[in-house]
Design a protein around this motif. Structure first.
Motif: not given
Length: 360
Positions: A56-63
């Motif tokens: 989720k953190i990776i997806l959030k930082n990818w927008g």
């Protein structure tokens, strides 16, 4: 004659189907393993983060995800500390795996790897020169640039020394690589005897091969050249298959072996140089991974090159994870882990060749 042509056509179609089946079955499995390895490597560390939150953190930082919060510090640890290191590891592993597959095919020798042409020694000389001049403290780009320049100079010298009348005999290339490697190593040792003790420590840390502290800047340096070189070398898959048949057979189908080797040498040297410039010297990935994959799926480079790239990335991620966790909170350099795993495999290959009476 018609029957013979039909038989040849049928055989070619069977080969194409076989390659299609391998690509459609092996590569998706390896991609799935790589994704799992990425999540595990990113989540595990001194501060463990649940796998789902890591994704989720990776997806959030990818927008791709919004309006979601995590524990304090998790986002910084995952996206700005561990994930760039993981991406750099994937790039370096893919580069070394591809270089190894290409060089083993070009030399028709399972013991060939990027170090055989003096590329690693050239990169080491470039790195120690940068350290001697005090450039790493002035910018993160100097060390990779000098290491890449050293590797390319070494490759160019090997090319000049091994060329005979417009041809590049394989044995000349190997012997020239050994000579250049020894010469560059001697110059590196000479420089080391004049530099300060703290600079020697800095150089030794680099030669051990480490991915510790890799940042998004390292990804920016290496992403485009590595992806580009792997794609170009993949275009030489068919030529590498023909080179496996021998010099005369290659010429009989209209392939110029010397010219092809020249191009392959150039792009594989750039690929190795870029990888080594961000990670330091990491041994055995280019030797072990393509060799194992060749045993599993066969020598066809149309399948071997992409699977070696994926295999190199997975293997290096696993080695880096072992290095980070087995002595936590301390860390073992990934180059030491690959050497500990690769050296026994190298001896196994030597022993196998001796029993089979094969000259390597």
């Amino acid at each position: 004659m018609n029957r013979k042509n039909k038989a040849i056509k049928k055989k070619e179609e069977a080969l194409k189907l076989n390659i299609y089946l391998k690509i459609s079955s092996v590569i998706p499995i390896m991609l799935a393993v790589l994704v799992v390895a990425v999540v595990i490597s990113t989540a595990i560390g001194a501060v463990s983060v649940p796998f789902l939150d890591t994704v989720k953190i990776i997806l959030k930082n990818w927008g791709l995800l919004k309006n979601i919060d995590f524990k304090e510090g998790w986002e910084s640890i995952i996206f700005y500390v561990r994930f760039p290191r993981v991406v750099t590891t994937i790039l370096v592993g893919a580069a070394l795996g591809t270089s190894g597959a290409v060089m083993q095919g070009m030399f028709r020798n399972p013991m060939a790897d990027p170090g055989i042409l003096g590329v690693s020694s050239g990169a080491s000389l470039g790195a120690v020169t940068a350290i001697y001049l005090g450039l790493p403290s002035k910018g993160i780009y100097f060390m990779p640039l000098f290491a890449s320049a050293g590797a390319l100079i070494a490759s160019f010298m090997v090319f000049l020394l091994s060329s005979r009348g417009g041809k590049i005999p394989v044995m000349n290339m190997i012997l020239s690589g050994i000579a250049i490697s020894m010469f560059f190593s001697a110059v590196t040792t000479a420089i080391l005897s004049f530099i300060r003790s703290d600079q020697v420590k800095q150089f030794l840390f680099w030669t051990m091969g480490s991915l510790n502290g890799r940042r998004w800047e390292d990804v920016k340096i290496s992403f485009v050249p590595i992806l580009l070189c792997i794609s170009i070398l993949f275009l030489f898959s068919r030529d590498l298959n023909i080179l496996l048949l021998g010099e005369e057979e290659a010429q009989s189908v209209g392939l110029n072996p010397s010219k092809t080797r020249r191009y392959i040498l150039f792009f594989s040297s750039i690929l190795t140089a870029v990888a080594v410039s961000v990670s330091g010297t990491i041994s055995f990935v280019g030797l072990m991974v393509p060799h194992i994959i060749r045993l599993l799926i066969g020598p066809d480079h149309r399948v071997l090159i992409p699977t070696s790239a994926l295999g190199g990335a997975i293997f290096l991620l696993a080695c880096d994870l072992i290095g980070r966790t087995v002595m936590a909170p301390g860390e073992i350099s990934v180059g030491i882990v690959t050497s500990l795993l690769g050296a026994p495999y190298f001896l196994f290959l030597l022993n196998k060749a001796r029993k089979e009476g094969v000259a390597l």
